[in-house]
Motif scaffolding. Structure first.
Motif, PDB file in Angstrom:
ATOM      1  N   SER A   1       1.026  -1.510  -0.251  1.00 44.34           N
ATOM      2  CA  SER A   1      -0.154  -0.348   0.028  1.00 44.34           C
ATOM      3  C   SER A   1       0.657   1.045   0.030  1.00 44.34           C
ATOM      4  CB  SER A   1      -1.144   0.200   1.252  1.00 44.34           C
ATOM      5  OG  SER A   1      -1.363  -0.981   1.193  1.00 44.34           O
TER       6      SER A   1
ATOM      7  N   THR B   1      -4.463  -3.616   5.455  1.00 47.65           N
ATOM      8  CA  THR B   1      -5.999  -3.340   4.164  1.00 47.65           C
ATOM      9  C   THR B   1      -6.264  -4.755   4.137  1.00 47.65           C
ATOM     10  OG1 THR B   1      -3.544  -2.345   2.872  1.00 47.65           O
ATOM     11  CG2 THR B   1      -5.412  -3.077   1.756  1.00 47.65           C
TER      12      THR B   1
ATOM     13  N   ASP C   1      -5.837  -2.858  -4.987  1.00 50.05           N
ATOM     14  CA  ASP C   1      -4.582  -3.333  -3.479  1.00 50.05           C
ATOM     15  C   ASP C   1      -4.808  -4.281  -2.729  1.00 50.05           C
ATOM     16  OD1 ASP C   1      -2.311  -2.974  -1.896  1.00 50.05           O
ATOM     17  OD2 ASP C   1      -2.587  -1.411  -1.178  1.00 50.05           O
ATOM     18  N   MET C   2      -4.325  -5.587  -2.826  1.00 48.84           N
ATOM     19  CA  MET C   2      -4.692  -6.915  -2.083  1.00 48.84           C
ATOM     20  C   MET C   2      -4.013  -6.597  -0.246  1.00 48.84           C
ATOM     21  SD  MET C   2      -6.314  -8.821  -4.216  1.00 48.84           S
ATOM     22  CE  MET C   2      -6.237  -9.894  -5.590  1.00 48.84           C
TER      23      MET C   2
HETATM   24 MG    MG Z   1      -1.968  -3.199   2.319  1.00 45.93          MG
END
Ligand code: MG
Ligand code: GTP
Length: 273
Positions: free
Chosen positions: A30, A48, A71-72
């Motif tokens: 991230s 996240t 974004d995983m």
């Molecule tokens: Mg992240």
């Protein structure tokens, strides 16, 4: 008013792509995206939750590219959430932390999860992969060096970049290369151009060098059981020598690996009657 010919030209020039980020929790996925899109760094860890989604527009040559970024979350807990987002990606950012070997070793597992989720749709030749060796600013705690990371990436036809979301090192270069390779691929009918990353060595050579670097003793290095006979040691040695001989192998680290194999054989033969 726009003519239809003009509209066709414009739509040819604009492109929509989907990219995803993969890698263990806390490696900096991230932060890398934030550094590029928002030009800032957040030192506090904010995990996240499942997936973060964002859109950015970039210019590659005469084309405007609309990039959808998924974004995983890296934590295993979020597997159920992220598994449906693998499909239809044109680009994958594979991230590891150069100070955490397990995050580097986990890259194969991430590729495995992706292949499994894409099922029969899995065509890895239609996806651009970029490996980010992240947190290079933390030089003192680094445990995975550039040679090892580059070898893993390039032997698979992936790009390799050293990055720091904290200092910004490598981030713009990495994304520029990422988007321009995706554009090249789309212009090449959805196939990654063959010359994209030309390496001149095989995956078997790269994997063998990696195995040798990580072996725990001479037996392990030659791939024979402790107590093996002279013949077995010599046979294993010859196989490795053919694969890694500096005249035949240009993979980074092959010279050191070859020397290590020669030394391992010598020391084993000394002690075998
Ligand atoms: Mg992240
Ligand atoms: P998940 O969302 O849980 O999968 O983690 P992530 O990979 O997205 O990690 P994130 O970007 O949230 O960063 C994790 C931690 O590492 C944060 O505390 C960041 O500040 C820190 N971090 C990220 N990139 C860097 C870097 O390049 N250098 C340093 N020193 N710290 C970084």
């Amino acid at each position: 008013m726009e003519t239809s010919a003009q509209k066709r030209r414009d739509s040819k020039k604009s492109l929509r792509v989907k990219v995803i980020s993969l890698g263990n929790a806390e490696v900096g996925k991230s932060c890398i995206i934030k550094r590029y899109c928002e030009k800032r760094f957040v030192p506090k860890y904010l995990a996240t939750i499942g997936i973060d989604y964002g859109v950015t527009k970039v210019q590659v040559r005469d084309r405007e590219i609309k990039v959808n970024i998924f974004d995983m979350a890296g934590h295993p807990f979020f597997y159920e959430v992220r598994n449906e987002f693998y499909k239809d990606s044109q680009g994958v950012l594979l991230v590891y932390d150069v100070g955490l070997r397990e995050s580097f070793d986990a890259l194969d597992g991430w590729l495995g999860e992706m292949k499994q989720e894409m099922g029969s749709q899995a065509n890895m030749d239609s996806i651009v992969f970029i490996v980010c060796a992240n947190k290079v600013d933390l030089t003192k705690r680094r445990v995975v060096d550039e040679g090892e990371g580059r070898l893993w990436a390039e032997s698979r036809g992936f790009h390799y970049f050293e990055t720091s979301a904290q200092s910004g090192e490598g981030i713009n270069e990495m994304f520029q290369s990422f988007f321009s390779s995706i554009t090249d691929m789309c212009e090449n009918g959805g196939k990654r151009p063959v010359s994209d990353v030309s390496v001149g060595f095989t995956k078997e050579q790269a994997d063998t060098i990696r195995r040798i670097r990580n072996s725990k003793d001479s037996w392990d290095m030659l791939g024979v059981k402790p107590g093996a006979t002279r013949e077995e040691v010599n046979k294993a040695y010859r196989k490795l020598a053919v694969l890694l001989h500096p005249d035949k192998c240009v993979a980074p680290g092959s010279e050191d690996a070859f020397k290590a194999v020669v030394n391992a054989r010598t020391s084993l033969l000394k002690n075998i009657k």
